[in-house]
Write a protein that holds these residues in place. Structure first.
Motif, PDB file in Angstrom:
ATOM      1  N   ALA A 166       0.819  -1.204   0.000  1.00  0.00           N
ATOM      2  CA  ALA A 166       0.000   0.000   0.000  1.00  0.00           C
ATOM      3  C   ALA A 166       0.857   1.259   0.000  1.00  0.00           C
ATOM      4  CB  ALA A 166      -0.939  -0.016   1.207  1.00  0.00           C
ATOM      5  N   GLU A 167       1.932   1.257   0.770  1.00  0.00           N
ATOM      6  CA  GLU A 167       2.812   2.422   0.810  1.00  0.00           C
ATOM      7  C   GLU A 167       3.460   2.665  -0.550  1.00  0.00           C
ATOM      8  OE1 GLU A 167       4.842   5.726   2.296  1.00  0.00           O
ATOM      9  OE2 GLU A 167       3.122   4.606   3.078  1.00  0.00           O
ATOM     10  N   MET A 168       3.895   1.609  -1.213  1.00  0.00           N
ATOM     11  CA  MET A 168       4.504   1.746  -2.535  1.00  0.00           C
ATOM     12  C   MET A 168       3.497   2.311  -3.530  1.00  0.00           C
ATOM     13  SD  MET A 168       6.557  -1.094  -4.821  1.00  0.00           S
ATOM     14  CE  MET A 168       5.211  -2.294  -4.771  1.00  0.00           C
ATOM     15  N   VAL A 169       2.266   1.809  -3.493  1.00  0.00           N
ATOM     16  CA  VAL A 169       1.236   2.283  -4.421  1.00  0.00           C
ATOM     17  C   VAL A 169       0.868   3.733  -4.122  1.00  0.00           C
ATOM     18  CG1 VAL A 169      -1.187   1.995  -5.091  1.00  0.00           C
ATOM     19  CG2 VAL A 169       0.312  -0.007  -4.901  1.00  0.00           C
ATOM     20  N   ALA A 170       0.679   4.059  -2.847  1.00  0.00           N
ATOM     21  CA  ALA A 170       0.229   5.398  -2.468  1.00  0.00           C
ATOM     22  C   ALA A 170       1.228   6.479  -2.852  1.00  0.00           C
ATOM     23  CB  ALA A 170      -0.050   5.452  -0.967  1.00  0.00           C
ATOM     24  N   THR A 171       2.506   6.124  -2.886  1.00  0.00           N
ATOM     25  CA  THR A 171       3.542   7.138  -3.129  1.00  0.00           C
ATOM     26  C   THR A 171       4.071   7.130  -4.558  1.00  0.00           C
ATOM     27  OG1 THR A 171       5.236   5.589  -2.308  1.00  0.00           O
ATOM     28  CG2 THR A 171       4.268   7.142  -0.717  1.00  0.00           C
ATOM     29  N   THR A 172       3.534   6.244  -5.418  1.00  0.00           N
ATOM     30  CA  THR A 172       4.049   6.202  -6.778  1.00  0.00           C
ATOM     31  C   THR A 172       3.669   7.461  -7.553  1.00  0.00           C
ATOM     32  OG1 THR A 172       4.145   4.956  -8.842  1.00  0.00           O
ATOM     33  CG2 THR A 172       2.028   5.009  -7.717  1.00  0.00           C
ATOM     34  N   ARG A 173       4.577   7.887  -8.409  1.00  0.00           N
ATOM     35  CA  ARG A 173       4.306   9.001  -9.311  1.00  0.00           C
ATOM     36  C   ARG A 173       4.036   8.501 -10.729  1.00  0.00           C
ATOM     37  NH1 ARG A 173       9.039  13.389  -7.572  1.00  0.00           N
ATOM     38  NH2 ARG A 173       8.410  13.585  -5.365  1.00  0.00           N
ATOM     39  N   GLU A 174       3.986   7.163 -10.871  1.00  0.00           N
ATOM     40  CA  GLU A 174       3.816   6.581 -12.206  1.00  0.00           C
ATOM     41  C   GLU A 174       2.689   5.551 -12.217  1.00  0.00           C
ATOM     42  OE1 GLU A 174       7.791   5.702 -14.159  1.00  0.00           O
ATOM     43  OE2 GLU A 174       8.369   5.787 -12.053  1.00  0.00           O
ATOM     44  N   PRO A 175       1.471   5.954 -11.866  1.00  0.00           N
ATOM     45  CA  PRO A 175       0.381   4.963 -11.815  1.00  0.00           C
ATOM     46  C   PRO A 175       0.030   4.367 -13.168  1.00  0.00           C
ATOM     47  CG  PRO A 175      -0.480   7.193 -11.585  1.00  0.00           C
ATOM     48  CD  PRO A 175       1.014   7.289 -11.478  1.00  0.00           C
ATOM     49  N   GLN A 176       0.413   5.033 -14.268  1.00  0.00           N
ATOM     50  CA  GLN A 176       0.100   4.513 -15.595  1.00  0.00           C
ATOM     51  C   GLN A 176       1.242   3.693 -16.205  1.00  0.00           C
ATOM     52  OE1 GLN A 176      -2.973   4.634 -16.680  1.00  0.00           O
ATOM     53  NE2 GLN A 176      -3.375   5.710 -14.751  1.00  0.00           N
ATOM     54  N   ALA A 177       2.352   3.568 -15.459  1.00  0.00           N
ATOM     55  CA  ALA A 177       3.453   2.726 -15.956  1.00  0.00           C
ATOM     56  C   ALA A 177       2.964   1.293 -16.110  1.00  0.00           C
ATOM     57  CB  ALA A 177       4.629   2.787 -14.990  1.00  0.00           C
ATOM     58  N   ARG A 178       3.505   0.568 -17.096  1.00  0.00           N
ATOM     59  CA  ARG A 178       3.066  -0.794 -17.374  1.00  0.00           C
ATOM     60  C   ARG A 178       3.715  -1.773 -16.407  1.00  0.00           C
ATOM     61  NH1 ARG A 178      -1.540  -2.027 -19.872  1.00  0.00           N
ATOM     62  NH2 ARG A 178      -2.122   0.009 -20.674  1.00  0.00           N
ATOM     63  N   ALA A 179       2.886  -2.416 -15.598  1.00  0.00           N
ATOM     64  CA  ALA A 179       3.382  -3.451 -14.694  1.00  0.00           C
ATOM     65  C   ALA A 179       3.352  -4.816 -15.372  1.00  0.00           C
ATOM     66  CB  ALA A 179       2.552  -3.484 -13.414  1.00  0.00           C
ATOM     67  N   THR A 180       2.390  -5.028 -16.261  1.00  0.00           N
ATOM     68  CA  THR A 180       2.314  -6.230 -17.100  1.00  0.00           C
ATOM     69  C   THR A 180       1.941  -5.762 -18.501  1.00  0.00           C
ATOM     70  OG1 THR A 180      -0.044  -6.739 -16.915  1.00  0.00           O
ATOM     71  CG2 THR A 180       1.367  -7.459 -15.090  1.00  0.00           C
ATOM     72  N   ALA A 181       1.848  -6.683 -19.419  1.00  0.00           N
ATOM     73  CA  ALA A 181       1.485  -6.310 -20.787  1.00  0.00           C
ATOM     74  C   ALA A 181       0.089  -5.720 -20.862  1.00  0.00           C
ATOM     75  CB  ALA A 181       1.587  -7.530 -21.702  1.00  0.00           C
ATOM     76  N   ASP A 182      -0.788  -6.106 -19.928  1.00  0.00           N
ATOM     77  CA  ASP A 182      -2.179  -5.684 -19.977  1.00  0.00           C
ATOM     78  C   ASP A 182      -2.556  -4.670 -18.906  1.00  0.00           C
ATOM     79  OD1 ASP A 182      -2.876  -7.521 -22.122  1.00  0.00           O
ATOM     80  OD2 ASP A 182      -2.627  -9.099 -20.625  1.00  0.00           O
ATOM     81  N   LEU A 184       2.867 -10.271  -2.873  1.00  0.00           N
ATOM     82  CA  LEU A 184       4.297 -10.429  -3.148  1.00  0.00           C
ATOM     83  C   LEU A 184       4.594 -10.402  -4.646  1.00  0.00           C
ATOM     84  CD1 LEU A 184       5.116 -13.214  -0.531  1.00  0.00           C
ATOM     85  CD2 LEU A 184       5.867 -10.822  -0.440  1.00  0.00           C
ATOM     86  N   ILE A 185       3.839 -11.166  -5.426  1.00  0.00           N
ATOM     87  CA  ILE A 185       4.100 -11.253  -6.862  1.00  0.00           C
ATOM     88  C   ILE A 185       3.775  -9.931  -7.559  1.00  0.00           C
ATOM     89  CG2 ILE A 185       3.424 -12.377  -9.023  1.00  0.00           C
ATOM     90  CD1 ILE A 185       5.075 -14.219  -7.360  1.00  0.00           C
ATOM     91  N   HIS A 186       2.606  -9.372  -7.258  1.00  0.00           N
ATOM     92  CA  HIS A 186       2.225  -8.126  -7.930  1.00  0.00           C
ATOM     93  C   HIS A 186       2.976  -6.927  -7.350  1.00  0.00           C
ATOM     94  CE1 HIS A 186      -0.605  -9.850 -10.640  1.00  0.00           C
ATOM     95  NE2 HIS A 186      -1.339 -10.370  -9.677  1.00  0.00           N
ATOM     96  N   GLY A 187       3.418  -7.024  -6.111  1.00  0.00           N
ATOM     97  CA  GLY A 187       4.300  -5.998  -5.588  1.00  0.00           C
ATOM     98  C   GLY A 187       5.593  -5.956  -6.375  1.00  0.00           C
TER      99      GLY A 187
END
Length: 305
Positions: free
Chosen positions: A25-41, A151-154
């Motif tokens: 949650a802390e990593m998500v809340a502080t990200t400045r790149e919410p639109q960056a691609r984490a997976t192909a989809d 863990l995996i999606h983090g």
């Protein structure tokens, strides 16, 4: 065949869900790149929404009737889902779970993890509940599955935004021991069904690691069962739990896992392992182009630091 889940395992699982949920949650809340691609989809925000939706749904799964199933959790769709159709369920969930603001997603995830830990407190961790495909998973296994999703999606999100993400081996081991083995001990339902005719040949794979109890999974006539370790194994697989989970979910290739020595295959008939894994399988994820730091994308990508 059932097996007790110890107080220490239950305590460790609950603590790990709490701690990893806070890290995520802390990593998500502080990200400045919410639109960056984490997976192909999926973007970072989509990935966070996926995990938050699972946490919300699991409150109802571990304590049926305590709260209504979320609107996106269509019960008949849950029971009909197999490994090969789980992507369709994920798509439906993300279309219904529309929040994408990182801070709000982080808050909702923390709230639902709090609720999940609260409603599961006092339950028998070995009590089976109904999961995808009509499978039966112990309560502790459901929490271990959420832990693995975190863990995996983090890791997916950390790679997309260039953040640090650690997966402790002891936490990764809980997924294999409490979720995978826990489900097989009870009932896999229709989760592993395929269009291929079942193989009559018995294939027995023994799994060993420093963090889990030795166990053998047996595949015969399309059905999977659990046996104790012994001389009847066709394949003996020793593994690092982190690498095994990444391999099973398509984040690390089988070749890379073997070359690093983190998954070692031995035994009388090691060539039977691919046939075993075609049935005893988990959903994989497609990846976009090169990731931060120049690491190659896809299943061969190295674990985050």
């Amino acid at each position: 065949m059932t097996a007790p889940i110890t107080h220490d395992q239950w305590k460790a699982t609950r603590a790990a869900v709490r701690q990893t949920g806070d890290r995520f949650a802390e990593m998500v809340a502080t990200t400045r790149e919410p639109q960056a691609r984490a997976t192909a989809d999926w973007s970072v925000a989509d990935t966070a929404a996926h995990v938050a939706a699972i946490a919300s749904m699991y409150v109802s799964v571990v304590r049926p009737g305590a709260v209504p199933l979320p609107a996106f959790a269509v019960e008949d769709r849950l029971l009909a889902t197999t490994v090969d159709t789980v992507g369709e369920l994920n798509d439906l969930t993300l279309r219904s779970f529309t929040e994408r603001d990182p801070r709000l997603l982080a808050h909702r995830l923390r709230t639902d993890i709090d609720r999940l830990l609260r409603v599961s407190d006092g339950l028998d961790p070995a009590e089976p509940v109904t999961w995808l495909g009509g499978s039966r998973v112990p309560v502790a296994g459901v929490l271990a599955h959420l832990l693995n999703e975190l863990l995996i999606h983090g890791r997916d999100i950390a790679r997309a935004i260039g953040a640090r993400w650690v997966i402790p081996a002891r936490d990764a081991a809980l997924f294999f021991e409490l979720f995978v083995i826990g489900m097989v001990r009870h009932d896999v339902g229709r989760l592993l069904e395929t269009d291929e005719p079942p193989r009559e040949r018995r294939i027995a794979v023994e799994f060993r690691s420093r963090h889990t109890t030795p166990v053998t999974l047996v595949l015969r006539d399309g059905r999977v069962s659990v046996e104790g370790p012994g001389r009847g194994a066709d394949v003996r697989l020793s593994f690092d739990p982190v690498t095994l989970n990444l391999m099973l979910f398509g984040r690390v290739s089988r070749a890379r896992a073997a070359l690093t020595g983190k998954v070692a295959v031995r035994g009388r008939r090691p060539w039977l392992l691919p046939a075993f894994l075609r049935t005893v399988r988990l959903p994989a994820t497609r990846y976009p182009g090169p990731q931060p730091g120049g690491a190659p994308a896809g299943a061969d990508a190295a674990p985050a630091p």
